[in-house]
Design an enzyme around this catalytic site. Structure first.
Site, short mmCIF file in Angstrom:
data_model
loop_
_atom_site.label_atom_id
_atom_site.label_comp_id
_atom_site.label_asym_id
_atom_site.label_seq_id
_atom_site.Cartn_x
_atom_site.Cartn_y
_atom_site.Cartn_z
N SER A 110 0.83 -1.06 -0.15
CA SER A 110 0.05 -0.10 -0.03
C SER A 110 0.97 1.28 -0.10
O SER A 110 1.72 1.50 -0.75
CB SER A 110 -0.82 0.00 1.14
OG SER A 110 -2.05 0.78 1.10
N ASP A 266 -8.84 -6.07 -4.79
CA ASP A 266 -8.59 -5.06 -4.00
C ASP A 266 -9.34 -3.58 -4.30
O ASP A 266 -9.21 -3.05 -5.48
CB ASP A 266 -6.82 -4.63 -4.24
CG ASP A 266 -6.32 -3.83 -3.24
OD1 ASP A 266 -7.05 -2.90 -2.63
OD2 ASP A 266 -5.14 -3.61 -3.01
N HIS A 294 -7.26 -6.17 -0.32
CA HIS A 294 -6.06 -5.12 -0.20
C HIS A 294 -5.15 -5.73 0.98
O HIS A 294 -3.80 -5.51 0.97
CB HIS A 294 -6.61 -3.85 0.31
CG HIS A 294 -5.57 -2.64 0.43
ND1 HIS A 294 -4.72 -2.48 -0.75
CD2 HIS A 294 -5.04 -2.12 1.35
CE1 HIS A 294 -3.70 -1.61 -0.26
NE2 HIS A 294 -4.16 -1.21 0.99
#
EC number: 3.4.11.5
Length: 313
Positions: A110, A266, A294
């Protein structure tokens, strides 16, 4: 299917002073003589947790984790002063030098993937490999997808709770509306906005909703740093020269081996991000996990990440 390595405790930890105000918490786990790796947490502002130590074989890796400026156990908490992408890139180098490490693997998901790319493109000579998950590059459409319109259509229930913190007249630009509240002089206003912001991401990070994970995002200490620092970076475009800087400069990491792991479902960071990065950096392998969202801690993402780290030792 691979799972996380067993729990491990640090053999070293401390605080690194990186400027006149910021002190960063860091820790080292695993084998002091093993292959070095630095773990970059998400957010920005998310901080490290104990489970992040467990993607690497502790018998073979020297595992370094640290809380970025204002996050986790770093001080001052939730502080936005001198807190930019390039400050963090410089901090990673200061930590590497302080620990006497010549080169290391960089691992992040991320926002951690954003920072890993920024670091590796700035310091390719110090980067042995990149292991990235849930690619995020702070392009405008990515921010608008998650914070304005897009993901909202997949999670309308969580979305309504998120926007309830903002009057309808301000909802045309939610990132800016939250920014005004997250930087308010009123503590209660800051906290309410921080919890709404953080819970939105918590509710959308997993393919199958994890109530404990969602609840952890409401913790005031976590939420304040997570929301304030994330929002600060987003209103400033990640402090990049142009929004596609990480793709523009991908040639700088052309010869660095890498693995990109990205969940097919995601919602926070759409798969398009990983696809675009892979086209710009073909030397990296792309692993699309077909039944994951995610979170790094979904089973298929864990499997792919552990297989990736094992492949480099």
């Amino acid at each position: 299917m691979r799972t996380l390595y067993p729990e491990v405790t640090p053999f070293d930890h401390g605080m690194l002073c990186v400027d006149d105000s910021h002190r960063l918490y860091y820790e080292q786990c695993g084998n002091p003589h093993g292959k070095p790796v630095v773990i970059l947490h998400g957010g920005p502002g998310g901080g490290c947790n104990d489970k992040m130590r467990r993607f690497h074989d502790p018998d073979k890796y020297r595992i370094v984790l640290f809380d970025q400026r204002g996050a986790g156990r770093s001080m001052p908490h939730a502080n936005l002063t001198n807190n930019t992408t390039w400050d963090l890139v410089a901090d990673i180098e200061k930590l590497r030098v302080a620990l006497g490490i010549t080169r290391w693997q960089v691992f992040g998901g991320s926002w951690g993937s954003t920072l890993a790319l920024a670091y590796a493109q700035t310091h390719p000579e110090q980067t042995t490999e990149l292991v990235l998950r849930g690619i995020f590059m702070l392009r405008r459409w990515e921010l608008e997808w998650f914070y304005q319109e897009g993901a909202s259509r997949l999670f309308p229930d969580a979305w309504d709770r998120y926007i309830a913190a903002i009057p309808p007249v301000e909802r045309h630009d939610l990132i800016s509306a939250f920014h005004r509240r997250l930087t308010s002089d009123d503590e209660a206003t800051r906290l309410a906005a921080a919890q709404a912001w953080s819970l939105w991401e918590g509710a959308t990070s997993c393919l199958y909703m994890d109530q404990d994970f969602i609840a952890s995002h409401e913790n005031p200490h976590f939420a304040l740093a997570f929301a304030r620092i994330e929002n600060h970076y987003f209103v400033n475009g990640g402090f990049f020269e142009v929004e596609d800087q990480l793709l523009r400069d991908a040639q700088r990491i052309a010869n660095i081996p890498g693995v990109i792991v990205h969940g097919r479902y995601d919602v926070v960071c759409p798969l398009q991000n990983a696809w675009d990065l892979h086209k710009a950096w073909p030397k990296a392998s792309l692993k699309i996990t077909p039944g994951a969202g995610h979170s790094a801690f979904e089973p298929q993402n864990i499997d792919a990440l552990v297989c990736a780290t094992d492949s480099f030792v």
